[in-house]
Design an enzyme around this catalytic site. Structure first.
Site, PDB file in Angstrom:
ATOM      1  N   ASN A 189       0.844  -1.191   0.000  1.00 26.02           N
ATOM      2  CA  ASN A 189       0.000   0.000   0.000  1.00 26.02           C
ATOM      3  C   ASN A 189       0.881   1.244   0.000  1.00 26.02           C
ATOM      4  O   ASN A 189       1.960   1.249   0.566  1.00 26.02           O
ATOM      5  CB  ASN A 189      -0.916   0.000   1.225  1.00 26.02           C
ATOM      6  CG  ASN A 189      -1.874  -1.167   1.201  1.00 26.02           C
ATOM      7  OD1 ASN A 189      -2.443  -1.481   0.151  1.00 26.02           O
ATOM      8  ND2 ASN A 189      -2.049  -1.814   2.326  1.00 26.02           N
ATOM      9  N   GLY A 190       0.381   2.296  -0.631  1.00 27.12           N
ATOM     10  CA  GLY A 190       1.136   3.542  -0.666  1.00 27.12           C
ATOM     11  C   GLY A 190       1.888   3.756  -1.956  1.00 27.12           C
ATOM     12  O   GLY A 190       2.591   4.751  -2.115  1.00 27.12           O
ATOM     13  N   CYS A 191       1.750   2.829  -2.899  1.00 25.33           N
ATOM     14  CA  CYS A 191       2.408   2.950  -4.194  1.00 25.33           C
ATOM     15  C   CYS A 191       1.367   3.322  -5.245  1.00 25.33           C
ATOM     16  O   CYS A 191       0.260   2.780  -5.245  1.00 25.33           O
ATOM     17  CB  CYS A 191       3.068   1.634  -4.596  1.00 25.33           C
ATOM     18  SG  CYS A 191       4.370   1.084  -3.479  1.00 25.33           S
ATOM     19  N   ALA A 192       1.721   4.239  -6.132  1.00 27.32           N
ATOM     20  CA  ALA A 192       0.804   4.618  -7.204  1.00 27.32           C
ATOM     21  C   ALA A 192       0.639   3.461  -8.186  1.00 27.32           C
ATOM     22  O   ALA A 192      -0.441   3.236  -8.713  1.00 27.32           O
ATOM     23  CB  ALA A 192       1.322   5.859  -7.923  1.00 27.32           C
ATOM     24  N   SER A 193       1.709   2.718  -8.421  1.00 24.29           N
ATOM     25  CA  SER A 193       1.656   1.530  -9.278  1.00 24.29           C
ATOM     26  C   SER A 193       1.244   0.333  -8.434  1.00 24.29           C
ATOM     27  O   SER A 193       1.269   0.388  -7.205  1.00 24.29           O
ATOM     28  CB  SER A 193       3.034   1.250  -9.884  1.00 24.29           C
ATOM     29  OG  SER A 193       3.503   2.367 -10.591  1.00 24.29           O
TER      30      SER A 193
END
Length: 147
Positions: free
Chosen positions: A46-50
């Site tokens: 979690n916390g990744c744009a991808s």
């Protein structure tokens, strides 16, 4: 197997960031393929744009936990960042993971100035995930729990 020193040396040889990005993408192509079943919500970072997945395996080296990872992303550059991250962390003792500052290494390579804020946040999320895994694995080992 590529080492972080190999990556540093190659970055020094490649002065242009377009060439460095191509190298990072090539590193991502060298990742061990992650089985489909490992692309699970439990392995999603979690916390990744991808889309990013990190799958942890724990082994023992004379009783000391060693963490190994498979990683994957739907973005080529992010796969390359994962490859660099796993070069630093995968196959290492939990204590060594906690003693290694990956963000400092990425900054030394010049990524601080060359990653978008979203990618920087995603990189931090991946580092935090691996460090949290190491902390949990050490806590379990100290309590006699086998992962």
């Amino acid at each position: 197997m590529t080492t972080i020193d190999d990556i540093r040396d190659n970055f020094e040889l490649l002065e242009d960031w377009d060439d460095r990005y191509r190298y990072v993408i090539e590193l991502g192509r060298s990742l061990t393929p992650m089985p489909d079943e490992e692309h699970s919500s439990a392995n999603k970072v979690n916390g990744c744009a991808s889309q990013v997945w990190l799958s942890r395996q724990v082994a023992r080296d004379h009783g000391t936990p060693v963490l190994s990872y498979l990683g994957d992303s739907d973005a080529h550059i992010v796969r390359g960042l994962i490859a660099i991250l796993l070069t630093l962390y995968s196959g290492r003792k939990a204590e060594d993971i906690l003693a290694t500052d990956a963000i400092k290494v990425f900054n030394e390579l010049g990524f601080k100035e060359h990653l978008t804020p979203q990618r920087s946040n995603g990189l931090r999320a991946m580092v935090e995930r691996i460090r949290r895994d190491a902390t949990e694995t050490l806590a379990d080992a100290n309590q006699g729990v086998t992962p």
